[in-house]
Structures are given as structure tokens and as C-alpha cells.
Motif scaffolding. Sequence first.
Motif, PDB file in Angstrom:
ATOM      1  N   UNK A  61       0.831  -1.191   0.000  1.00  0.00           N
ATOM      2  CA  UNK A  61       0.000   0.000   0.000  1.00  0.00           C
ATOM      3  C   UNK A  61       0.869   1.246   0.000  1.00  0.00           C
ATOM      4  N   UNK A  62       0.332   2.324  -0.540  1.00  0.00           N
ATOM      5  CA  UNK A  62       1.062   3.571  -0.700  1.00  0.00           C
ATOM      6  C   UNK A  62       0.962   4.394   0.580  1.00  0.00           C
ATOM      7  N   UNK A  81      -3.820   3.763  -6.005  1.00  0.00           N
ATOM      8  CA  UNK A  81      -4.780   3.865  -4.905  1.00  0.00           C
ATOM      9  C   UNK A  81      -5.572   5.161  -5.050  1.00  0.00           C
ATOM     10  N   UNK A  82      -6.892   5.052  -5.036  1.00  0.00           N
ATOM     11  CA  UNK A  82      -7.735   6.236  -5.049  1.00  0.00           C
ATOM     12  C   UNK A  82      -8.860   6.051  -4.039  1.00  0.00           C
ATOM     13  N   UNK A  83      -9.313   7.158  -3.444  1.00  0.00           N
ATOM     14  CA  UNK A  83     -10.321   7.068  -2.400  1.00  0.00           C
ATOM     15  C   UNK A  83     -11.378   8.141  -2.517  1.00  0.00           C
ATOM     16  N   UNK A 373      -5.028  -6.980  -5.132  1.00  0.00           N
ATOM     17  CA  UNK A 373      -5.717  -5.708  -4.969  1.00  0.00           C
ATOM     18  C   UNK A 373      -6.689  -5.778  -3.792  1.00  0.00           C
ATOM     19  N   UNK A 374      -6.994  -4.606  -3.216  1.00  0.00           N
ATOM     20  CA  UNK A 374      -7.800  -4.543  -2.006  1.00  0.00           C
ATOM     21  C   UNK A 374      -8.804  -3.392  -2.093  1.00  0.00           C
ATOM     22  N   UNK A 375     -10.002  -3.633  -1.581  1.00  0.00           N
ATOM     23  CA  UNK A 375     -10.997  -2.587  -1.405  1.00  0.00           C
ATOM     24  C   UNK A 375     -11.010  -2.218   0.071  1.00  0.00           C
ATOM     25  N   UNK A 376     -10.701  -0.973   0.370  1.00  0.00           N
ATOM     26  CA  UNK A 376     -10.581  -0.517   1.758  1.00  0.00           C
ATOM     27  C   UNK A 376     -11.828   0.274   2.166  1.00  0.00           C
ATOM     28  N   UNK A 377     -12.513  -0.215   3.175  1.00  0.00           N
ATOM     29  CA  UNK A 377     -13.708   0.430   3.708  1.00  0.00           C
ATOM     30  C   UNK A 377     -13.413   0.930   5.112  1.00  0.00           C
ATOM     31  N   UNK A 404      -7.297  -0.086  -3.853  1.00  0.00           N
ATOM     32  CA  UNK A 404      -5.847  -0.205  -3.961  1.00  0.00           C
ATOM     33  C   UNK A 404      -5.521  -1.305  -4.969  1.00  0.00           C
ATOM     34  N   UNK A 405      -5.146  -0.908  -6.198  1.00  0.00           N
ATOM     35  CA  UNK A 405      -4.778  -1.863  -7.231  1.00  0.00           C
ATOM     36  C   UNK A 405      -3.319  -2.270  -7.032  1.00  0.00           C
ATOM     37  N   UNK A 406      -3.079  -3.566  -6.983  1.00  0.00           N
ATOM     38  CA  UNK A 406      -1.744  -4.131  -6.809  1.00  0.00           C
ATOM     39  C   UNK A 406      -1.492  -5.068  -7.980  1.00  0.00           C
ATOM     40  N   UNK A 407      -0.652  -4.618  -8.918  1.00  0.00           N
ATOM     41  CA  UNK A 407      -0.447  -5.370 -10.152  1.00  0.00           C
ATOM     42  C   UNK A 407       1.033  -5.700 -10.340  1.00  0.00           C
TER      43      UNK A 407
END
Length: 416
Positions: A61-62, A81-83, A373-377, A404-407
Motif C-alpha cells: 500500500x502507498x 490507490x484512489x479514495x 488488490x484490495x478494497x478498503x472500507x 488499492x490496485x496491486x499489479x
Amino acid sequence: MKQNRFFAAAALILACSVFQLSAQDALSPYSRFGYGTLRDMSTSSQRAMGGVGYAMQSGRQINAMNPASYAAIDSLTFLFDMGVNLTHFNGSDGDTKASDWGGGLDYITLQFPVGKILGASFGLVPYSTTGYSFGDKITNGAYSYQGEGGINMLYGGIAIRPPYVKGLSVGANIGYLFGTTRNDNFAIANNGSSALFERVVEVRDYHVNIGVQYNLPIARDKRFVLGVTYSPGKDLHGKTYGIKYDIDTESNSPDTTQVMNLRKNYTLPHTIGAGLSFNIDNRLSVEVDYTYQPWKNVKFTPLEGFDGTKFDNRWKIAAGVQYTPNYRGSWIQRVNYRVGAYHDRDYIKVGINNVKRQGLTLGFGLPAPSSKSTINLGLEYCRRQAYPNPLVKENYFYITLGVNFNELWFWQNRLR
């Protein structure tokens, strides 16, 4: 091809976001003062941990709060990562109550490796936000106050792990501050005449943040990380000016009352941040952070017709925990569970009163199927008020959502 499409989409979102980040979740009468409500460079996952990040070191994660963390990324990974956030506000001053909704795009960041010991990051994050609307009765009339806008920061950063000092990472962010805040004072007389006095502050300047992290292993799967950041104080560049509108006249033409350069009249203090984290493998992370900004003696020269702003030194204490049962297990075992809390004294003063905030946070990192990749809530409750006189009491409920895209961006398939 798939990666190229993803990168093009990310670049398009970043370009469009330049004009959207100013519409944020500031719904506070306190944001009328100074530069508005200050924002930390935390992502959705960090906000769910109380906003910690100075000692956070992860290749998944950034962490723009400490640019030294960029060096932790591995040589094949690309992160994006965008929120966004949704805010519900309710406040009271003893006699009146108000509630409102706000929110929008919060931040957008990306990170990638530059060789084996270098990592880089770019992004767009909010520095401060302004948003309020309230009124007061006066003799022979009434006053109404409204404000909007904010200051954003477009940054680029790089970090290195010096090969001759094991466990050490050093990094820096170079940012560009830009944005406009507007503070409107409406004077409405009982005889029907009215006028608008508007203060506009336009910021166009650079920003520097330097960070260091030191990774200290204490066992095969346990380690401490110490992180420190520093941003030097500086004069701001840009301009501020006042505008007067006589609304009841036939011409209704604006009159610029005063124009002032920000340089030598508006300044920012230096910022010191320090954090310590304890980590067990990739399962448990506990961190405590401290932030200090000496705002007490900064310059904020008032325009004619507008009240001056009093400042005091700002400090913040934050703590957070993240737990992952088994990052190689089933889907439910790979969920990140997060909790945190913070307490800070704001940089503004209202008369003789300081302003303080306390908050509790909770969040989940939901892994995407067949991907890193992860979806952060995240969920957050914040209480804000002045003391010793409470003045306006504010309560906020935030819902933050980050993707959060992890590629494996730099992985090349080979045919044999």
C-alpha cells in the motif's frame, strides 16, 4: 495491453481530479479561519487506523505521509490507490442545530519501483479544505457567512534503500500547492439594502517533505520500524484580494478593495512527524504517531474589513492497529481488520479558545478474488469543539472507500 489500458485510465482520472479535490468534506464553521481545515496525507486504509503512517512500511500500500516508505516496494509491483468519502455533519452552539452531507473524491496516488533499491510515487492529495454557511443577527440587520474551496497538493516523490546501511530508507516528496479559498460576508440591513464582502486567497507554491525510516528486526518474524518526517516552514506565494458587491444597486458591479501578495504576508510553519510501529510478519501491525507544527508565530495578514486569525501550535497523537489472520489463507482470513484513534489540538484559536478533535476509526481491507488488490472500507467518528468555552460543538461521521490496485506491472511473460 491490459496494463496499458489501466495506466491510461489512471492518468485520465488523475488529470480530471485536479479540478475536483477542492470539493471535500469540510462542513465546519471553524474552517472559516486560517487556511481552513488541515488534512493529513493519509489514504483510506491509514484513516481506518487513526491516520497513522510515519512508521508504516509496506510493499502492498502507498504511504505518502513518509516518502521513505516508497523504497519498500518490490521490483515487479505497481500500486494505484484512489479514495472517496461520504460525510455526515451535525453541530450545535447551544441554541441552534444544523446538519449536512458532504464528500467527494479524496485522493489519488500511484507508486512503482525504479530499480532494486529505488521506489517512486506520484499523487494528488488535499492540503486543506474550506466549507461553511451560518449567520448572526446584528443591530439593524443580520450577517451571513459562507466559504468554500481548498488547497490541493500535486506531489512526486522518490526513496532509496542505501545498500551500505541495512534497514535504512530515505525519501523526499516535492509538491506543488495550488487552490483557491473564498470567504464571503453578507451584510443585510433591515431597510432592505445588502452588500457582499469577499476575501479570495489564491495559493501557487511548492512544498517539500523529507522522510527517514529505520527497520529494526528483533526476531525472525518480528520488527520495529521508526519513522521521522520533516517539512520546512516557508513563505507562501500567490495573492489575496478583497471584493465588495453592493447587491442593492442597479449596476451591481464588483469593486476590488485590496490586493496583497502572499509572500512575506502569509507563511506556513515547519512540520515534524515521528512514529514507531511494531510488526509481526504480515499479520499484525501496531503504530503510534506524533505530529507537531508551531503555528503560533506564522504570518496571516488580514485584509481590510476582515477579522485577523489567531493561531496556536498544533499537535496530534494517533494510534492504529491492523490485523490479518492469514494473508495466504482463505478469503475471510485475508481480510485486514483495522482500528484506531486520534486526539489533536488544532492550529486555530477563536478568541481565547483553542479547538480540539478526538476521533475513533474502524475499517476493513477486503481482498479482491484472485488478486493482491484490495478494497478498503473505513468508518470514522470525530468530535470537534473549542475549549474552555465550547462554542460550536461538531460531530462527524465519515465513510471512506478506497481501491488499492496491486499489479505485477513489470512482469514479462516468456515463451519457450
